[in-house]
Design an enzyme around this catalytic site. Structure first.
Site, PDB file in Angstrom:
ATOM      1  N   ASP A   1       7.303   3.938   2.565  1.00  0.00           N
ATOM      2  CA  ASP A   1       7.666   5.041   3.464  1.00  0.00           C
ATOM      3  C   ASP A   1       9.185   5.016   3.642  1.00  0.00           C
ATOM      4  O   ASP A   1       9.919   5.529   2.801  1.00  0.00           O
ATOM      5  CB  ASP A   1       6.900   4.876   4.784  1.00  0.00           C
ATOM      6  CG  ASP A   1       7.001   6.084   5.690  1.00  0.00           C
ATOM      7  OD1 ASP A   1       8.027   6.786   5.634  1.00  0.00           O
ATOM      8  OD2 ASP A   1       6.075   6.347   6.472  1.00  0.00           O
TER       9      ASP A   1
ATOM     10  N   PHE B   1       1.180  11.314   7.891  1.00  0.00           N
ATOM     11  CA  PHE B   1       0.673   9.998   8.300  1.00  0.00           C
ATOM     12  C   PHE B   1      -0.736   9.870   7.729  1.00  0.00           C
ATOM     13  O   PHE B   1      -1.618  10.676   8.048  1.00  0.00           O
ATOM     14  CB  PHE B   1       0.653   9.859   9.823  1.00  0.00           C
ATOM     15  CG  PHE B   1       0.308   8.466  10.251  1.00  0.00           C
ATOM     16  CD1 PHE B   1       1.283   7.476  10.241  1.00  0.00           C
ATOM     17  CD2 PHE B   1      -0.983   8.132  10.607  1.00  0.00           C
ATOM     18  CE1 PHE B   1       0.973   6.167  10.606  1.00  0.00           C
ATOM     19  CE2 PHE B   1      -1.302   6.829  10.970  1.00  0.00           C
ATOM     20  CZ  PHE B   1      -0.322   5.845  10.970  1.00  0.00           C
ATOM     21  N   VAL B   2      -0.947   8.874   6.860  1.00  0.00           N
ATOM     22  CA  VAL B   2      -2.227   8.764   6.152  1.00  0.00           C
ATOM     23  C   VAL B   2      -2.950   7.475   6.518  1.00  0.00           C
ATOM     24  O   VAL B   2      -2.322   6.470   6.873  1.00  0.00           O
ATOM     25  CB  VAL B   2      -2.032   8.840   4.616  1.00  0.00           C
ATOM     26  CG1 VAL B   2      -1.602  10.238   4.204  1.00  0.00           C
ATOM     27  CG2 VAL B   2      -1.017   7.807   4.123  1.00  0.00           C
TER      28      VAL B   2
ATOM     29  N   ARG C   1      -9.002   1.361   8.284  1.00  0.00           N
ATOM     30  CA  ARG C   1      -8.663   0.668   7.032  1.00  0.00           C
ATOM     31  C   ARG C   1      -9.846   0.671   6.073  1.00  0.00           C
ATOM     32  O   ARG C   1      -9.679   0.548   4.866  1.00  0.00           O
ATOM     33  CB  ARG C   1      -8.266  -0.785   7.316  1.00  0.00           C
ATOM     34  CG  ARG C   1      -6.987  -0.963   8.122  1.00  0.00           C
ATOM     35  CD  ARG C   1      -6.519  -2.414   8.035  1.00  0.00           C
ATOM     36  NE  ARG C   1      -5.572  -2.781   9.073  1.00  0.00           N
ATOM     37  CZ  ARG C   1      -4.256  -2.623   9.006  1.00  0.00           C
ATOM     38  NH1 ARG C   1      -3.727  -2.071   7.940  1.00  0.00           N
ATOM     39  NH2 ARG C   1      -3.467  -3.025   9.978  1.00  0.00           N
TER      40      ARG C   1
ATOM     41  N   ASP D   1      -3.938   1.946   8.220  1.00  0.00           N
ATOM     42  CA  ASP D   1      -4.540   2.086   9.549  1.00  0.00           C
ATOM     43  C   ASP D   1      -3.770   3.030  10.455  1.00  0.00           C
ATOM     44  O   ASP D   1      -2.609   3.354  10.209  1.00  0.00           O
ATOM     45  CB  ASP D   1      -4.581   0.728  10.246  1.00  0.00           C
ATOM     46  CG  ASP D   1      -3.209   0.305  10.765  1.00  0.00           C
ATOM     47  OD1 ASP D   1      -2.253   0.280   9.948  1.00  0.00           O
ATOM     48  OD2 ASP D   1      -3.075   0.036  11.970  1.00  0.00           O
TER      49      ASP D   1
ATOM     50  N   ASP E   1       0.813  -1.220   0.000  1.00  0.00           N
ATOM     51  CA  ASP E   1       0.000   0.000   0.000  1.00  0.00           C
ATOM     52  C   ASP E   1       0.843   1.265   0.000  1.00  0.00           C
ATOM     53  O   ASP E   1       0.507   2.233  -0.672  1.00  0.00           O
ATOM     54  CB  ASP E   1      -0.994   0.000   1.184  1.00  0.00           C
ATOM     55  CG  ASP E   1      -0.311  -0.264   2.514  1.00  0.00           C
ATOM     56  OD1 ASP E   1       0.907  -0.523   2.529  1.00  0.00           O
ATOM     57  OD2 ASP E   1      -0.999  -0.220   3.547  1.00  0.00           O
TER      58      ASP E   1
HETATM   59  C1  PRP Z   1       2.885  -0.260   6.748  1.00  0.00           C
HETATM   60  C2  PRP Z   1       2.447  -0.281   5.300  1.00  0.00           C
HETATM   61  C3  PRP Z   1       3.662  -0.757   4.552  1.00  0.00           C
HETATM   62  C4  PRP Z   1       4.819  -0.351   5.429  1.00  0.00           C
HETATM   63  C5  PRP Z   1       5.545   0.814   4.820  1.00  0.00           C
HETATM   64  O1  PRP Z   1       2.647  -1.519   7.299  1.00  0.00           O
HETATM   65  O2  PRP Z   1       1.330  -1.106   5.131  1.00  0.00           O
HETATM   66  O3  PRP Z   1       3.672  -2.168   4.386  1.00  0.00           O
HETATM   67  O4  PRP Z   1       4.273   0.015   6.702  1.00  0.00           O
HETATM   68  O5  PRP Z   1       6.475   1.358   5.679  1.00  0.00           O
HETATM   69  P1  PRP Z   1       8.042   1.306   5.445  1.00  0.00           P
HETATM   70  O6  PRP Z   1       8.323   1.685   4.003  1.00  0.00           O
HETATM   71  O7  PRP Z   1       8.555   2.348   6.397  1.00  0.00           O
HETATM   72  O8  PRP Z   1       8.536  -0.057   5.767  1.00  0.00           O
HETATM   73  P2  PRP Z   1       2.520  -1.772   8.877  1.00  0.00           P
HETATM   74  O9  PRP Z   1       3.842  -2.205   9.415  1.00  0.00           O
HETATM   75  O10 PRP Z   1       1.893  -0.584   9.531  1.00  0.00           O
HETATM   76  O11 PRP Z   1       1.544  -3.003   8.930  1.00  0.00           O
HETATM   77  P3  PRP Z   1       0.045  -3.088   8.342  1.00  0.00           P
HETATM   78  O12 PRP Z   1       0.188  -3.228   6.849  1.00  0.00           O
HETATM   79  O13 PRP Z   1      -0.519  -4.295   8.984  1.00  0.00           O
HETATM   80  O14 PRP Z   1      -0.668  -1.820   8.719  1.00  0.00           O
END
Ligand code: PRP
Length: 191
Positions: free
Chosen positions: A112, A161-162, A174, A168, A109
């Site tokens: 970052d 932060f989105v 979500r 979520d 998704d």
């Molecule tokens: C979030 C998002 C990405 C990741 C991106 O997942 O869904 O997979 O962080 O961040 P990064 O580039 O800094 O690694 P999260 O760890 O919040 O888990 P989730 O998908 O269950 O919300």
């Protein structure tokens, strides 16, 4: 729930239009897998989804991919609970079909810090996948690291932060059908 949103950054209509465009681009790359065959000549593509945030994007995207495919799931956590900055990447669960010599498309998704995709790209390389490509719905371009290749990007976003459309905050939001930012009062003391 919508009362907690400060600003809608990407509307439902924009999401749907862009996901359709991404689907067309991806289908073009895998056009030899566009026709379902039974003669075994077209091996198709394995889509690897990074849970949990990608489920909404994946479910919309695959309906724009008229190609032969199967799915694999990887659960990675970097922002546990109310964290809004990366707490380090943890691969929590891996449920993969055999990806040796398979073409693979990773679906996430948001890009970052890149920690999540770096770990998953490495894992798939070690598992013997061929032609590993990546699609992300959102990319924080100002932070995107150079060593994490991403072939398809839905939207570049500023470093907010989105939430919504799968993303979520502390497990919530979500199911919002758009991407937005949260009011500061909701984020509270989050870090
Ligand atoms: C979030 C998002 C990405 C990741 C991106 O997942 O869904 O997979 O962080 O961040 P990064 O580039 O800094 O690694 P999260 O760890 O919040 O888990 P989730 O998908 O269950 O919300």
């Amino acid at each position: 729930m919508h009362d907690d949103i400060a600003e809608v950054l990407i509307s439902t209509e924009m999401l749907q239009a862009r996901v359709a465009e991404l689907g067309a681009c991806i289908t073009e790359h895998y056009r030899d897998a566009a026709e379902q065959t039974t003669d075994g000549k077209h091996e198709g593509v394995t889509l690897i989804t990074i849970l949990s945030g990608s489920i909404v994007f994946l479910s919309d995207l695959i309906r724009h991919l008229p190609i032969r495919m199967n799915l694999g799931l990887i659960t990675v956590s970097s922002y546990p609970g109310p964290a809004i900055t990366s707490q380090g990447t943890r691969v929590e669960d891996v449920s993969l079909p055999d990806v040796r010599n398979r073409r693979v498309l990773i679906v996430d998704d948001i890009l970052d810090t890149g920690g999540t995709l770096r770990a998953v790209q490495k894992l798939l390389g070690e598992a013997g996948a061929a032609d590993v490509r990546t699609v992300v719905l959102l990319r924080k371009q100002s932070k995107a690291p150079a060593d994490v290749p991403v072939e398809y990007v839905g939207f570049d976003v500023d470093d907010h932060f989105v939430v919504g459309y799968g993303l979520d905050y502390d497990g919530h939001y979500r199911n919002l059908p758009f991407i937005g930012t949260l009011k500061p009062s909701v984020l509270g003391e989050a870090k």
